[in-house]
Design an enzyme around this catalytic site. Sequence first.
Site, short mmCIF file in Angstrom:
data_model
loop_
_atom_site.label_atom_id
_atom_site.label_comp_id
_atom_site.label_asym_id
_atom_site.label_seq_id
_atom_site.Cartn_x
_atom_site.Cartn_y
_atom_site.Cartn_z
CG HIS A 189 62.90 38.87 43.13
ND1 HIS A 189 62.61 38.75 41.81
CD2 HIS A 189 63.20 37.61 43.56
CE1 HIS A 189 62.72 37.48 41.45
NE2 HIS A 189 63.06 36.77 42.50
CE1 TYR A 239 55.82 43.53 35.19
CE2 TYR A 239 57.84 43.59 36.46
CZ TYR A 239 56.48 43.40 36.40
OH TYR A 239 55.78 43.06 37.52
N PRO A 252 47.25 43.32 35.44
CG PRO A 252 47.67 41.30 34.35
CD PRO A 252 46.71 42.43 34.40
CE LYS A 254 52.04 48.08 43.45
NZ LYS A 254 53.02 47.25 44.13
CE1 TYR A 314 56.77 45.51 39.70
CE2 TYR A 314 57.86 44.61 41.65
CZ TYR A 314 57.26 44.43 40.41
OH TYR A 314 57.14 43.15 39.90
P1 FAD Z 1 39.63 36.11 44.15
O1 FAD Z 1 41.00 35.54 44.20
O2 FAD Z 1 38.97 36.25 42.82
O3 FAD Z 1 38.72 35.24 45.10
C1 FAD Z 1 37.32 35.35 45.14
C2 FAD Z 1 36.72 34.03 45.58
O4 FAD Z 1 35.30 34.17 45.67
C3 FAD Z 1 36.99 32.92 44.58
O5 FAD Z 1 37.51 31.79 45.25
C4 FAD Z 1 35.62 32.65 43.96
O6 FAD Z 1 35.45 31.30 43.57
C5 FAD Z 1 34.69 33.05 45.08
N1 FAD Z 1 33.34 33.40 44.62
C6 FAD Z 1 33.00 34.08 43.50
N2 FAD Z 1 31.67 34.19 43.40
C7 FAD Z 1 31.16 33.61 44.50
C8 FAD Z 1 29.84 33.41 44.98
N3 FAD Z 1 28.79 33.86 44.28
N4 FAD Z 1 29.66 32.76 46.14
C9 FAD Z 1 30.72 32.31 46.87
N5 FAD Z 1 32.00 32.47 46.46
C10 FAD Z 1 32.21 33.10 45.29
N6 FAD Z 1 48.18 40.29 42.08
C11 FAD Z 1 49.33 40.62 42.73
O7 FAD Z 1 49.25 41.25 43.80
N7 FAD Z 1 50.57 40.27 42.27
C12 FAD Z 1 50.71 39.61 41.08
O8 FAD Z 1 51.85 39.27 40.70
C13 FAD Z 1 49.51 39.29 40.33
N8 FAD Z 1 49.58 38.64 39.16
C14 FAD Z 1 48.43 38.26 38.51
C15 FAD Z 1 48.56 37.59 37.31
C16 FAD Z 1 47.39 37.19 36.63
C17 FAD Z 1 47.54 36.47 35.31
C18 FAD Z 1 46.10 37.47 37.18
C19 FAD Z 1 44.85 37.02 36.48
C20 FAD Z 1 45.99 38.14 38.38
C21 FAD Z 1 47.15 38.56 39.05
N9 FAD Z 1 47.08 39.25 40.26
C22 FAD Z 1 48.23 39.63 40.89
C23 FAD Z 1 45.78 39.60 40.84
C24 FAD Z 1 45.33 38.65 41.96
O9 FAD Z 1 45.36 37.32 41.52
C25 FAD Z 1 43.92 39.02 42.43
O10 FAD Z 1 43.86 40.39 42.66
C26 FAD Z 1 43.54 38.27 43.74
O11 FAD Z 1 43.24 36.93 43.46
C27 FAD Z 1 42.33 38.91 44.41
O12 FAD Z 1 41.94 38.16 45.53
P2 FAD Z 1 40.43 38.16 46.02
O13 FAD Z 1 40.40 37.22 47.19
O14 FAD Z 1 39.94 39.54 46.18
O15 FAD Z 1 39.60 37.56 44.80
C1 DHB Z 2 53.61 37.88 38.01
C2 DHB Z 2 52.43 38.47 37.66
C3 DHB Z 2 52.38 39.84 37.51
O1 DHB Z 2 51.24 40.43 37.18
C4 DHB Z 2 53.51 40.62 37.69
O2 DHB Z 2 53.43 41.95 37.48
C5 DHB Z 2 54.67 40.03 38.05
C6 DHB Z 2 54.73 38.64 38.21
C7 DHB Z 2 53.67 36.41 38.16
O3 DHB Z 2 52.66 35.74 37.96
O4 DHB Z 2 54.76 35.88 38.47
#
Ligand code: FAD
Ligand code: DHB
Length: 388
Positions: free
Chosen positions: A72, A200, A292, A296, A383
């Site tokens: 994009h 957005y 979200p 980021k 961004y």
């Molecule tokens: P997580 O993905 O939460 O992984 C942590 C892992 O640890 C999980 O698998 C969990 O099961 C495990 N765990 C937890 N507790 C324990 C335990 N006690 N013992 C062992 N394992 C455990 N980010 C972006 O950059 N771009 C986007 O477009 C974006 N959109 C999003 C949209 C939505 C609706 C949401 C909810 C989030 C979005 N995010 C986005 C954020 C992104 O999904 C998270 O920041 C990302 O998943 C973080 O990764 P992580 O590995 O740190 O944590």
């Molecule tokens: C998506 C999620 C976001 O938080 C964002 O800023 C842009 C796209 C997505 O899930 O596609």
Amino acid sequence: MRTQVVIIGAGPAGLLLGQLLHKHSIANVILERQTADHVLGRVRAGVIEQVTMNLLDEAGVGARMHADGLVHEGVQICVDGTRHRLSFKELTGKTVMVYGQTEITKDLMDGRAAVGAPSVYSAQDVSAHDISGDKPRVSYQVEGNTHEISCDFVAGCDGFHGISRKSIPESAIDTYERVYPLGWLGVLSDTPPVSEELIYVRHPRGFALCSMRTPTRSRYYIQCSLAEDIESWPDERFWQELKPRLDEEARERLVTGPSIEKSIAPLRSFVAEPMRFGRLFLAGDAAHIVPPTGAKGLNLAASDVRYLARALVEHYQERSDAGLDHYSERALARVWKAERFSWWMTTTLHKISDNPFDYRLQLAELDYLFRSKAAATAFAENYVGLPY
Ligand code: FAD
Ligand code: DHB
């Protein structure tokens, strides 16, 4: 059992760290509470920065992303029915990639399986011991049997609700938090996206986001109250609420269909610092959360992991702890800038209060963004992702 690094959590942070460490012959074990299928089923991030793409390439898992991901060059912002486009390519020379977190997770899991690195799924009661000393240990249970791994370091990659951050004494960690009184109701559907670029939407009924995964799969979000119950949002009601928030062209192009996933995510800003206690290092959502808006979260998890992987390689290969000692400071410098940007996008695009003063300020912010090249460039730089 013994290893060099125990990684708690198999989300993007834990899996990516494991892959980068393996590339440098640093032995690691991943302990994950859920099953692999459960982790793969979580629909979350969609947009990844250039620096995150580069890191996935470095980890050797970027091939499918380059083949299937959508590049994009810009993004659109719709204010009360009128759309404006901001071109990242023109303003910064950079682009972002639309490629789902589920796909990244699958690529990382496949990469790990291909090199035969150990992961334990469905690990219960994971707990870290002696993290302030030289010989930390991590215990866990599988099917009622207790196991223990001794290691040099523990990487806490277990997300916001994990045990790693909670293992640090309260007196050794500061937390900063803002909870927003709203959530995102998200729907995934096998229908073509309304636009080739993300839109957005700022609207008096509340924020909306038109995103996608592929040219035939859409991802939509609408701002909702935190009190909403997902059961009271049948698909028809979701589409009815999305439509009036869109501009006329998007409304006409919107193709509705059955949802294949639907969920509500609360919005929160949170930072814990420092991101280290003794031999425990926090990375990703375990240390910080962004709302979200701005996309980021996953990108920050990736940048933490980059700093941490390099610091651990320096420790083992160059016998220097400089990287480990500076890890928290380096990671937090990037984290706080993303916190600021995500807070700004959230407060500028959502219906946050009923005070008309706040609404007029939002319009002024957005008008300035669309008219000033300096403001647009600052937006685009953030961004597409700030440099490491
Ligand atoms: P997580 O993905 O939460 O992984 C942590 C892992 O640890 C999980 O698998 C969990 O099961 C495990 N765990 C937890 N507790 C324990 C335990 N006690 N013992 C062992 N394992 C455990 N980010 C972006 O950059 N771009 C986007 O477009 C974006 N959109 C999003 C949209 C939505 C609706 C949401 C909810 C989030 C979005 N995010 C986005 C954020 C992104 O999904 C998270 O920041 C990302 O998943 C973080 O990764 P992580 O590995 O740190 O944590
Ligand atoms: C998506 C999620 C976001 O938080 C964002 O800023 C842009 C796209 C997505 O899930 O596609």
